[in-house]
Motif scaffolding. Structure first.
Motif, short mmCIF file in Angstrom:
data_model
loop_
_atom_site.label_atom_id
_atom_site.label_comp_id
_atom_site.label_asym_id
_atom_site.label_seq_id
_atom_site.Cartn_x
_atom_site.Cartn_y
_atom_site.Cartn_z
N THR A 1 16.79 68.92 30.81
CA THR A 1 16.73 67.03 30.70
C THR A 1 18.89 66.66 29.57
O THR A 1 19.61 67.43 29.57
CB THR A 1 16.86 66.78 28.74
N ALA B 1 20.68 66.16 27.29
CA ALA B 1 20.98 66.93 26.45
C ALA B 1 21.84 67.71 26.87
O ALA B 1 22.21 68.28 25.87
CB ALA B 1 19.80 67.22 25.41
N MET C 1 16.19 63.21 22.24
CA MET C 1 15.57 64.24 21.88
C MET C 1 16.92 65.43 21.98
O MET C 1 17.56 65.85 22.84
CB MET C 1 14.51 64.43 23.71
N ALA C 2 16.46 66.98 20.78
CA ALA C 2 17.35 66.77 20.41
C ALA C 2 17.03 68.19 21.34
O ALA C 2 15.85 69.20 21.81
CB ALA C 2 16.94 68.15 18.91
N ARG C 3 18.34 69.09 21.94
CA ARG C 3 17.57 69.89 22.92
C ARG C 3 17.77 71.72 22.11
O ARG C 3 18.20 71.42 21.06
CB ARG C 3 19.50 70.44 23.20
N LEU C 4 17.04 72.29 22.60
CA LEU C 4 15.50 73.82 22.13
C LEU C 4 16.93 74.18 21.80
O LEU C 4 17.94 74.94 22.65
CB LEU C 4 15.35 73.75 22.88
N THR D 1 15.18 69.77 26.39
CA THR D 1 14.51 69.71 25.46
C THR D 1 12.91 69.48 25.59
O THR D 1 12.08 70.19 26.38
CB THR D 1 14.68 68.32 25.61
N GLU D 2 12.23 69.32 24.77
CA GLU D 2 10.36 68.96 24.64
C GLU D 2 9.80 68.55 25.49
O GLU D 2 8.55 68.57 26.38
CB GLU D 2 10.25 68.86 23.29
#
Length: 94
Positions: A72, A75, A1-4, A79-80
């Protein structure tokens, strides 16, 4: 999952006003419960949510206070998943 991004984190935090950003890579909230047994029951509920999500918070219990920190690790930041679990945790107490 991508980091925000910082902007995405700010947007998510606006929807979770009881949570705060710490160390630029985790969101934290402290809950105050009626007593120690209530705190343990709350943490147990959080544990089941976390296990179902496959995302495990750092939890600190001090009598009737429970501090939850979400990040997370894979990440290297938020993340989400962190905000989704924060929302689910918020729902426990209404």
């Amino acid at each position: 999952m991508a980091r925000l991004s910082e902007a995405e984190i700010t947007e998510h935090l606006a929807q979770r006003p009881d949570w705060s950003l710490e160390n630029n890579n985790e969101i934290v909230r402290t809950f105050r419960l009626a007593n120690f047994p209530a705190a343990i029951a709350f943490v147990t509920h959080v544990a089941f949510l976390a296990e179902a999500a496959g995302h495990h918070p750092d939890i600190d219990i001090r009598y009737n206070r429970v501090r939850i920190a979400l990040t997370t690790h894979d990440a290297g930041g938020l993340t989400e998943k962190d905000f989704a679990l924060a929302a689910a945790i918020d729902e426990i107490l209404g």
